[in-house]
Design a protein around this motif. Structure first.
Motif, short mmCIF file in Angstrom:
data_model
loop_
_atom_site.label_atom_id
_atom_site.label_comp_id
_atom_site.label_asym_id
_atom_site.label_seq_id
_atom_site.Cartn_x
_atom_site.Cartn_y
_atom_site.Cartn_z
N HIS A 76 0.80 -1.32 0.05
CA HIS A 76 -0.11 0.15 0.07
C HIS A 76 0.85 1.02 -0.03
CE1 HIS A 76 -2.51 3.14 2.12
NE2 HIS A 76 -3.00 2.79 1.13
N ARG A 128 0.81 3.90 -2.77
CA ARG A 128 0.49 5.55 -2.75
C ARG A 128 1.50 6.12 -2.91
NH1 ARG A 128 -4.56 7.08 0.19
NH2 ARG A 128 -3.57 9.03 0.18
N ARG A 163 -12.72 -1.23 9.67
CA ARG A 163 -11.20 -1.35 9.70
C ARG A 163 -11.09 -2.82 10.45
NH1 ARG A 163 -10.73 2.21 6.74
NH2 ARG A 163 -9.32 4.13 7.01
N ARG A 215 -4.98 6.17 4.90
CA ARG A 215 -5.96 5.81 3.90
C ARG A 215 -6.65 7.09 3.40
NH1 ARG A 215 -4.73 0.55 3.38
NH2 ARG A 215 -5.62 0.62 1.47
N CYS A 219 -8.26 9.90 1.40
CA CYS A 219 -8.63 9.79 0.06
C CYS A 219 -7.47 10.94 -0.50
CB CYS A 219 -9.96 10.71 -0.18
SG CYS A 219 -10.41 10.76 -1.91
N SER A 229 -7.71 12.30 -3.29
CA SER A 229 -8.19 13.25 -4.44
C SER A 229 -8.98 14.21 -3.61
CB SER A 229 -9.21 12.38 -4.98
OG SER A 229 -9.97 12.92 -5.86
#
Ligand code: HEM
Length: 458
Positions: free
Chosen positions: A109, A113, A340, A405, A407, A409
């Protein structure tokens, strides 16, 4: 309120270990809270705050932990003791792929990222400005004399076109975006059904609904393969997210595999369209229901632009427009539930959380909490004026989440939502028409059941 301020209250048991969270009221034999959750998910999640900051739920034979206090949802999202895992994510992986950033954990991850992040950085967003402007103004041309606007189709169209054209640049995107939006709309509808009602083999029966879902899912994956293959064949390497994915290396310095490239594109396009599309639908509903705010947006835009078409560089000056969007996202968050899994025995708010436990929390419930917001159900964009917003407790409004985690965006999303809202409110007065149904439909995201508006040119 800070994370620390809701930390224990001593909840230690006599044996010296943290206490188990209380069981939420209303569980019935065998089904536990399951029926209530399925029947009225939003109401159920919202009332849990009356039972405690952390509560246990029984879903059939399974115990799930729910977190209700804003500060603890922040602590959960920021803690390394919890990862993305659990039944919700597993069903997503089955349908959308196992190697995308939205479901990966740990070093995979972190590497993923690092690959995608540059495309979303604040200083990368202005390069997307011309496309966002083009797509927002294209809406004005489509709506002139359009009669009734189907807000679901229109919102998906804009969301997919902006994400696909900005992040996967290429002339071919124009026609593909239309196909993508059709496929994604069907896939999301079917996915939610499969996640909440896991009927396994029944979804393989050759009935029309399953056939439509399978066709749309296959088309989504095929489209992504086509996009990747065409980019490769073109020999071009524009500075965009797709190039970053195609050039990405794994931890050994080797190119990442085809499956990972494919799953990454899917993992970015799918959250990137459904969330924005749902938010645009709610913004349309808000402009129709609160014409006074549509008028204020129009006046603000005109004072900034002097009457020329609104442009990307105007966005940061559109304060009221921004506040209307934030208030819309507060009351109608696209992402209404997050989960989670604890990777170790740990504690939250002084309560014991065992390794392997699944934990849920609802931004919808947190953002409507009367302990955090005066007149919590009122649509009041001015609550986001600086002198008032400073009283909002930390993590009581985190529509893009926080932590590793979060976002990627947030800037990308807010820029396009501002432009689209400005264009809609300055160009048109929106009115719901007979047959429109703006009640909330709960799916993977929250959106109106079927919003239909008449767009009357101003
Ligand atoms: C993750 C919200 C738009 C791509 C998330 C998460 C939230 C969120 C809450 C965190 C999920 C979690 O903690 O489990 C939103 C909202 C949006 C939006 C409210 C718009 C209104 C977008 C767009 C894109 C995007 C436009 C891409 C074009 C992603 C990705 C992740 C993510 C890839 C996974 C990140 C990771 O796990 O590291 N989003 N999102 N989102 N979002 Fe968004």
């Amino acid at each position: 309120m800070t994370v620390e301020s809701v930390q224990p209250e001593d909840r230690t048991e006599a044996a010296g270990r943290p206490a188990e969270p209380p069981l939420a009221g209303g569980a019935v034999p065998a089904l536990g809270h399951g029926l209530k959750l399925v029947r009225d998910p939003l109401g159920f999640m919202a009332q849990l705050r009356d039972h405690g900051d952390v509560v246990r739920l029984r879903l059939g034979p399974k115990t799930v932990y729910a977190v209700t206090a804003p500060a603890l949802t922040g602590a959960l999202a920021l803690s390394p003791d919890y990862i993305i895992s659990g039944p919700l994510w597993e069903s997503l992986e089955d349908l959308l792929g196992k190697e995308g950033v939205a479901t990966a954990n740990g070093s995979l991850h972190r590497r993923q990222r690092r690959t995608i992040q540059p495309a979303f950085r604040l200083d990368a967003i202005p390069a997307y400005g011309p496309i966002m402007e083009e797509e927002a103004h294209a809406l004005t041309r489509r709506w002139q004399g359009a009669g009734t606007v189907d807000c679901t189709a229109e919102s998906f169209r804009i969301a997919v076109r902006v994400a696909a054209r900005c992040l996967l640049r290429g002339a071919y995107m124009d026609e593909r975006a239309e196909r993508l939006s059709g496929a994604l709309a069907t896939v999301f509808r079917g996915m939610y059904r499969r996640m909440v009602v896991p009927l396994g083999p029944l979804y393989r029966l050759p009935i029309p609904a399953n056939r439509e879902f399978n066709r749309a899912l296959a088309d989504l994956h095929l489209l992504v393969d086509e996009i990747v293959a065409e980019r490769r064949a073109s020999g071009q390497k524009p500075d965009d997210l797709l190039t970053a994915l195609l050039e990405a290396k794994d931890d050994n310095g080797d190119p990442i595999g085809e499956q990972e490239i494919h799953d990454q594109v899917v993992a970015i396009l799918t959250p990137g369209s459904e969330t924005i599309a749902s938010t645009i639908m709610w913004l349309m509903q808000v402009l129709a229901e609160h014409p006074e705010h549509a008028d204020r947006i129009r006046a603000e835009v005109e004072s900034v632009t002097g009457g020329r078409p609104v442009a990307f560089e105007d966005v940061r000056k559109l304060t009221h427009t921004n506040n209307v969007i934030v208030e819309t996202m507060r009351l109608r968050p696209a992402v209404w539930i997050l989960t989670r899994r604890a990777v170790t025995d740990t504690e939250l708010g002084g309560y014991r959380i065992p390794a392997g436990a699944d934990i849920v929390y609802s931004p919808y419930a947190v953002q409507r909490d009367p302990r955090s917001y005066a007149d919590h159900l009122e649509f009041d964009p001015d609550r986001w004026l600086p002198e008032r917003s400073k009283d909002v407790p930390k993590f009581a409004m985190s529509p893009f989440s926080v932590g590793n985690r979060k976002c990627p965006s947030d800037h990308f999303s807010m820029a396009q939502l501002s432009l689209i809202t400005a264009v809609m409110a300055t160009g048109f007065r929106l009115e719901q028409v007979p047959g429109s149904r703006d009640a909330t439909r709960v799916g993977i995201t929250l959106r109106p059941h079927r919003l239909l508006v008449r767009a009357l040119p101003r």
